[in-house]
Structures are given as C-alpha cells and as structure tokens.
Write a protein that holds these residues in place. Structure first.
Motif, PDB file in Angstrom:
ATOM      1  N   TYR A   1      14.765  -3.600  35.507  1.00  0.00           N
ATOM      2  CA  TYR A   1      15.777  -4.260  34.676  1.00  0.00           C
ATOM      3  C   TYR A   1      15.718  -5.781  34.855  1.00  0.00           C
ATOM      4  O   TYR A   1      15.737  -6.541  33.876  1.00  0.00           O
ATOM      5  CB  TYR A   1      17.178  -3.757  35.049  1.00  0.00           C
ATOM      6  N   ASN A   2      15.632  -6.210  36.088  1.00  0.00           N
ATOM      7  CA  ASN A   2      15.599  -7.650  36.348  1.00  0.00           C
ATOM      8  C   ASN A   2      14.323  -8.292  35.827  1.00  0.00           C
ATOM      9  O   ASN A   2      14.354  -9.433  35.333  1.00  0.00           O
ATOM     10  CB  ASN A   2      15.743  -7.911  37.851  1.00  0.00           C
ATOM     11  N   SER A   3      13.215  -7.591  35.928  1.00  0.00           N
ATOM     12  CA  SER A   3      11.941  -8.139  35.431  1.00  0.00           C
ATOM     13  C   SER A   3      12.007  -8.359  33.925  1.00  0.00           C
ATOM     14  O   SER A   3      11.534  -9.382  33.410  1.00  0.00           O
ATOM     15  CB  SER A   3      10.783  -7.202  35.776  1.00  0.00           C
ATOM     16  N   PHE A   4      12.593  -7.400  33.219  1.00  0.00           N
ATOM     17  CA  PHE A   4      12.724  -7.570  31.770  1.00  0.00           C
ATOM     18  C   PHE A   4      13.621  -8.760  31.444  1.00  0.00           C
ATOM     19  O   PHE A   4      13.286  -9.592  30.595  1.00  0.00           O
ATOM     20  CB  PHE A   4      13.289  -6.309  31.122  1.00  0.00           C
ATOM     21  N   ALA A   5      14.759  -8.841  32.127  1.00  0.00           N
ATOM     22  CA  ALA A   5      15.699  -9.939  31.866  1.00  0.00           C
ATOM     23  C   ALA A   5      15.067 -11.292  32.162  1.00  0.00           C
ATOM     24  O   ALA A   5      15.207 -12.250  31.391  1.00  0.00           O
ATOM     25  CB  ALA A   5      16.969  -9.753  32.691  1.00  0.00           C
ATOM     26  N   GLU A   6      14.359 -11.378  33.299  1.00  0.00           N
ATOM     27  CA  GLU A   6      13.737 -12.646  33.670  1.00  0.00           C
ATOM     28  C   GLU A   6      12.656 -13.036  32.669  1.00  0.00           C
ATOM     29  O   GLU A   6      12.560 -14.212  32.252  1.00  0.00           O
ATOM     30  CB  GLU A   6      13.147 -12.553  35.067  1.00  0.00           C
ATOM     31  N   SER A   7      11.855 -12.073  32.259  1.00  0.00           N
ATOM     32  CA  SER A   7      10.782 -12.369  31.297  1.00  0.00           C
ATOM     33  C   SER A   7      11.362 -12.831  29.966  1.00  0.00           C
ATOM     34  O   SER A   7      10.861 -13.779  29.351  1.00  0.00           O
ATOM     35  CB  SER A   7       9.910 -11.123  31.077  1.00  0.00           C
TER      36      SER A   7
END
Length: 269
Positions: free
Chosen positions: A205-211
C-alpha cells in the motif's frame, strides 16, 4: 490573510471498528469512537480574512489565520490518545510556535475504521471548502485489514489525493500524504498470527502511494518505520495495544513539521 492547511493524512490507516472494520479483540479498549471534529469546515472563499488581537497598548493588531485539514482514519483522529495528542493537533501547536504572529485551526475528517471508500463518502457529505492552507492525508490501513481488493485502493487513493488538492486551493504543493503505520508491531498485531503478511501488505500500500505521489510531485512523508519500533519501545503504542501513542505522534510531527514550514514560509514572509 486567512489560510487553510489541508493535511493529507495518507495516514489513513484506520484500525478498529465493527465486523467490517478493524476492531480490537473483545474486552480490549476501543471505546474512543470519534466522529469527525468538523464534518464541514465552514471555510469561506475569502483568503484575506484576519483575526484581530489587542496588544499591550490597547491597539488592535492583525493576526494571520491558517487552517489545516486532516483526512484519514483512526491514525488521524487519534484513537486512544487525548484530543490534543493526535498528530494534527501537535502539528498545529508546533506551527503556532514557529509562526508566532499567526492563529491556527484544524479541521479533521476521520474516524476509526474508515476505509478509502468511507472517507470519500464522508468528504462528499461534508461540502468541503477549497481554501485550506495545508491538507494532510493518511488512509488505507482498514482496506488492508478488511482484506478489500487492492484494486479498490489503487482507484480510490488517487481520487482522495485529487480531493485534497482541490481543498488546498487547487495547489498540490499544500498537500502532504503520510504513509500507513504498521500495526504488526503492536500487541494486537502480534496476536493476529500473520505479522509478516500484515507488514508485507502494508508495504504494498505504501509503495503504491509513494510512487503515485512521486509521479504527481506531491509531498510524501514516511513514518511507518517509527511504528515498527513498537515492540522494542512500548511507549510508542497507545494503551489499547494497537494505535500509536502520543509519543509516536510527536515523532510523526518531527518529520512533518519541516515540510509544513517550508510550504508555508514563503507565504508567511
């Protein structure tokens, strides 16, 4: 000048609610069922408003008014901590110390157990103003906890970011997205029996948000590592054994404050 700060609490990591929402095990504290502080922030489109104070000589002085909007779930509302201990309030107080000739208000749209869908529905019902100076967004933990399709987050998170930008005077530079805390590093999370899976899914979830934020040139603040110290430093976990403590929120604000100041400094000068 009237200012409004929309804190995009991409901290929308909502832990704890009913059968469909992240809840504590029966018998554990989860009675702090907060509703939003302000379902409608009541702001106006006039960005030149000021408040008047009286100095020691009896003369009135104008004080800049800044408004912050924080969107999210239990991590934003501050489940199991005092109303002034949650990170939006701590951020407001820290900014007030930095900008001494200003006044600060915080509007919060968040509730324990909210998913991205819940937050979208609440915002739609709030008739949100569009003149905030700073907006924070923190959301997604309940999507993970409730095992909702990841595709739901992929489609709804960008929508929430766009809504945050609209609320922040249409200026993406006024928005801060916050990463989702990791509840695997709490007594509650350890009791779930799948701590490694929880952490891995939260990373997704965090990787998607950061990207997405990097792609759209939106500020993204990572605080997940702070919560991953919760087992070795139990002071970072609230008394309910699940949510961040006041100390943890203080550490969140230590990372948020420099970015918020940078966003506001030019206007203040």
């Amino acid at each position: 000048m009237k200012k409004k700060i929309v804190l995009l609490l991409a901290l929308v990591f909502v832990l704890g609610c009913n059968s469909e929402e992240l809840r504590l095990e029966p018998g554990t504290p989860d009675s702090h069922q907060n509703t939003t502080d302000d379902e409608s922030n009541g702001g106006t489109d006039d960005d030149t408003d000021t408040t008047s104070d009286t100095d020691t000589t009896g003369n009135e002085t104008n004080t800049d008014l800044y408004n912050i909007l924080s969107l999210g779930d239990s991590y934003t509302i501050g489940e199991s901590v005092c109303s002034t201990c949650r990170f939006p309030e701590q951020l407001k107080d820290s900014l007030a110390q930095r900008f001494e000739d200003s006044s600060w208000e915080v509007d919060v749209i968040a509730q324990t157990g909210w998913t991205t869908t819940n937050l979208i529905n609440a915002i739609n019902a709030a008739n949100l103003a569009t003149d905030y100076d700073l907006v924070t967004l923190l959301i997604g933990v309940n999507n993970q906890y409730q095992s909702l399709p990841f595709s739901t987050y992929i489609s709804e998170f960008p929508e929430l970011v766009e809504t945050s930008i609209e609320a922040a005077q249409g200026d993406k530079s006024r928005v801060i997205v916050i990463s989702i805390p990791d509840y695997a590093y709490t007594p509650f999370g350890q009791g779930q029996g799948n701590a490694a899976t929880i952490s891995s899914e939260i990373d997704n979830y965090n990787s998607f948000a950061e990207s997405y934020c990097n792609q759209e040139n939106i500020s993204y603040v990572y605080i997940t590592d702070i919560t991953r110290q919760g087992l070795e430093n139990t002071d970072l976990v609230a008394s309910d054994g699940l949510h961040p403590s006041s100390l943890a929120y203080t550490k969140f604000v230590e990372r948020l404050l420099p970015i918020a100041i940078e966003k506001l400094q030019l206007e203040h000068d």
